[in-house]
Design a protein around this motif. Structure first.
Motif, short mmCIF file in Angstrom:
data_model
loop_
_atom_site.label_atom_id
_atom_site.label_comp_id
_atom_site.label_asym_id
_atom_site.label_seq_id
_atom_site.Cartn_x
_atom_site.Cartn_y
_atom_site.Cartn_z
N ASP A 45 -6.88 -16.34 -28.44
CA ASP A 45 -7.20 -17.34 -27.41
C ASP A 45 -8.11 -16.71 -26.36
O ASP A 45 -8.30 -15.49 -26.34
CB ASP A 45 -5.93 -17.93 -26.77
N THR A 46 -8.67 -17.57 -25.52
CA THR A 46 -9.54 -17.19 -24.41
C THR A 46 -10.94 -16.78 -24.87
O THR A 46 -11.94 -17.24 -24.34
CB THR A 46 -8.93 -16.04 -23.56
N TYR A 47 -11.04 -15.88 -25.86
CA TYR A 47 -12.34 -15.42 -26.34
C TYR A 47 -13.05 -16.52 -27.13
O TYR A 47 -12.43 -17.45 -27.64
CB TYR A 47 -12.17 -14.21 -27.26
N SER A 48 -14.37 -16.37 -27.25
CA SER A 48 -15.14 -17.26 -28.11
C SER A 48 -15.19 -16.68 -29.52
O SER A 48 -14.88 -15.50 -29.74
CB SER A 48 -16.56 -17.42 -27.57
N LYS A 79 -9.27 -20.07 -30.13
CA LYS A 79 -9.21 -21.19 -29.18
C LYS A 79 -9.76 -20.69 -27.85
O LYS A 79 -9.07 -20.00 -27.10
CB LYS A 79 -7.78 -21.68 -28.99
N PRO A 80 -11.03 -20.99 -27.54
CA PRO A 80 -11.64 -20.50 -26.29
C PRO A 80 -10.96 -21.12 -25.07
O PRO A 80 -10.34 -22.18 -25.15
CB PRO A 80 -13.10 -20.95 -26.40
N PHE A 81 -11.12 -20.44 -23.94
CA PHE A 81 -10.58 -20.95 -22.68
C PHE A 81 -11.44 -22.09 -22.16
O PHE A 81 -12.66 -22.06 -22.27
CB PHE A 81 -10.52 -19.84 -21.63
N SER A 82 -10.79 -23.10 -21.59
CA SER A 82 -11.50 -24.17 -20.88
C SER A 82 -10.63 -24.61 -19.72
O SER A 82 -9.43 -24.31 -19.66
CB SER A 82 -11.81 -25.36 -21.79
N ASP A 83 -11.22 -25.34 -18.78
CA ASP A 83 -10.49 -25.77 -17.59
C ASP A 83 -9.24 -26.56 -17.91
O ASP A 83 -8.26 -26.53 -17.17
CB ASP A 83 -11.40 -26.63 -16.71
N ALA A 119 -0.67 -13.24 -33.85
CA ALA A 119 -1.33 -13.94 -32.76
C ALA A 119 -1.70 -12.93 -31.68
O ALA A 119 -0.94 -12.00 -31.41
CB ALA A 119 -0.43 -15.02 -32.18
N VAL A 120 -2.86 -13.13 -31.05
CA VAL A 120 -3.32 -12.26 -29.97
C VAL A 120 -3.64 -13.16 -28.77
O VAL A 120 -4.46 -14.07 -28.88
CB VAL A 120 -4.56 -11.45 -30.37
N THR A 121 -2.98 -12.89 -27.64
CA THR A 121 -3.14 -13.75 -26.47
C THR A 121 -3.43 -12.93 -25.22
O THR A 121 -3.06 -11.76 -25.13
CB THR A 121 -1.88 -14.61 -26.23
N CYS A 122 -4.07 -13.56 -24.25
CA CYS A 122 -4.36 -12.93 -22.96
C CYS A 122 -3.35 -13.32 -21.89
O CYS A 122 -3.42 -12.80 -20.77
CB CYS A 122 -5.77 -13.31 -22.48
N PHE A 123 -2.41 -14.22 -22.20
CA PHE A 123 -1.53 -14.77 -21.19
C PHE A 123 -0.09 -14.31 -21.37
O PHE A 123 0.47 -14.39 -22.47
CB PHE A 123 -1.57 -16.30 -21.22
N LEU A 124 0.51 -13.87 -20.28
CA LEU A 124 1.89 -13.41 -20.31
C LEU A 124 2.84 -14.53 -20.73
O LEU A 124 3.73 -14.32 -21.56
CB LEU A 124 2.30 -12.85 -18.95
N ALA A 125 2.66 -15.73 -20.16
CA ALA A 125 3.55 -16.85 -20.49
C ALA A 125 3.45 -17.20 -21.97
O ALA A 125 4.47 -17.50 -22.62
CB ALA A 125 3.21 -18.06 -19.63
#
Length: 441
Positions: free
Chosen positions: A107-110, A131-135, A158-164
């Protein structure tokens, strides 16, 4: 020199690393950690503690976007998850956990960023889902994205940038790894933040000069008695004295309906909401029986500020009556500051109202605020999805989703179609601005 007070905001594990690196710059930085449980708490935390800090550093792009919904002139920064951060996660997967890179979701990355990372370290590209980041995305949406792929048997990791997101996926039993920003990225961001804050501090001490003049003064003198002219001047002078007191400045009457007001840039920008409004315009319009124009000039020296102020006044008077313009130290022209757009649409809703409207519409607080800002700045309420996407810096798909949500809630209506050179006509939507603003009351 007084140290710069920096708030480092994020989940406990992220901010502890950033804080440790920030202490390397304790010669100029005075960092303090603010920990949240959820990024949606950021606006409330900022409003409660904004006066305590000179700048704010966020652990990632999500809390940063929440921060954008808060009206503040303090510099805001976030720690980016660049390619080097992704290398770290891949290293943990392959060399520490000894797992195979076959099927992974990010997620977050393009898509391009992920593919280039594998190319840079000469690893074969596995099957990837991005899944790229969007508002309009949230940590919950990212967790659902990864979990659905894992349940369908499409991914192993899975690789994520978010703690939650990370904690939720672990709870669901998904093999998940978290992307952390590197110390190198933190140092780079800290350098940028320090330099930007120092530049702002320097600009805040710049001299600000305002040249103010009654329009067509000579004609007014010829058409009125000297007593009426004096009364008009006294009325304006009283308003300007109060204005000078607000700015902690000094006022000089130059005669013939002309005045000069001296203050500093920092106080002036705070009082004018970053040069978007002039707080005395309505009072002048109601009480002074003449149009009054103004020019604001900034400069390192008094001479430069004065010259820029006269340039700004001249441009304001060329454009019409009763207008105010500004010219910065680098000759940037701003204005007219008396634009009716600001008076019509300038809405400073409190955080609770913004969140209530955002929750009702299933949008982020940032998206709601930026939508209002676009309407404010452009003085228009009719958009196509592609046009709105460009202004909000989001994808056309996300813009269509926003317009559909507004349409479902009765806040937009179809306004026809836009013919383009190639392809099918694009649908245009008219946003019911007054109805949207009514939701904040």
């Amino acid at each position: 020199m007084e140290k710069l007070r920096m708030a480092i905001v994020g989940p406990s594990d992220s901010v502890s690393l950033a804080y440790a690196v920030a202490l390397e710059r304790n010669d100029i930085l005075s960092p303090q950690v603010i920990v949240y449980q959820d990024a949606s708490q950021v606006p409330e935390l900022m409003q409660a503690r904004c006066p305590e800090f000179d700048m704010w550093l966020f652990s990632g792009i999500v809390p940063y976007h929440y921060a954008l919904s808060v009206s503040t002139h303090k510099p805001l920064f976030y720690l980016p998850h660049t390619g080097s951060s992704l290398y770290r996660a891949l290293l943990e997967i392959t060399y520490i956990k000894n797992l195979k890179l076959h099927r992974i979701s990010f997620d977050t990355y393009s898509q391009v960023e992920v593919e280039e990372t594998f190319k840079d370290i000469s690893l074969p590209l596995p099957t990837i889902y991005v899944k790229p980041f969007s508002d309009v995305a949230s940590a919950k949406e990212f967790a659902n994205h990864h979990y659905e792929l894992w349940q369908a048997g499409k991914i192993d990791i899975a690789v994520t940038c978010f703690l939650a997101t990370y904690e939720k996926l672990k709870e669901l039993g998904v093999p998940v790894f978290r992307v952390w920003t590197t110390r190198s990225n933190i140092r780079t961001t800290l350098d940028l933040a320090i330099n930007s804050c120092l530049a702002q501090r320097f600009k805040g001490t710049q001299l600000a000069i305002q040249e103010i003049a009654i329009d067509e003064y000579d004609n007014i003198v010829l058409a009125s008695s000297s007593y009426n002219v004096k009364r008009m001047e006294m009325c304006l002078y009283k308003i300007l004295i109060d204005y000078a007191e607000m700015l902690k400045g000094s006022l000089i009457s130059r005669g013939d309906g002309q005045y000069t007001l001296y203050s500093t840039r920092g106080i002036l920008e705070d009082s004018t909401n970053e040069l978007t409004i002039i707080p005395i315009l309505e009072e002048i319009s109601c009480q002074v029986k003449a149009a009054v124009s103004g020019g604001i000039g900034f400069g390192v020296t008094a001479y430069d500020a004065e010259q820029n102020a006269f340039r700004a006044l001249g441009m304001a008077q060329q454009k019409g009556k009763g207008l105010w313009m500004a010219v910065t130290d680098d000759r940037e022209v701003i204005g007219p500051l008396s634009s009716a757009v600001h008076l019509k649409y300038s809405v400073q809703a409190d955080a609770a109202s913004c969140k209530r409207v955002a929750d009702q519409l299933n949008l982020s607080v940032t998206t709601v605020n930026r939508l209002l800002a676009v309407i404010d700045k452009l003085d228009k309420d009719t958009f196509g999805a592609e046009e709105l996407a460009a202004y909000l810096t989001i994808t056309a798909r996300s813009a269509r989703r926003i317009l559909t949500i507004l349409l479902d809630n009765g806040l937009t209506e179809f306004a026809g179609e836009e013919m383009i050179a190639k392809g099918r006509p694009r649908k245009l939507y008219k946003i019911k601005v007054q109805l949207l603003l009514a939701h904040f009351t």
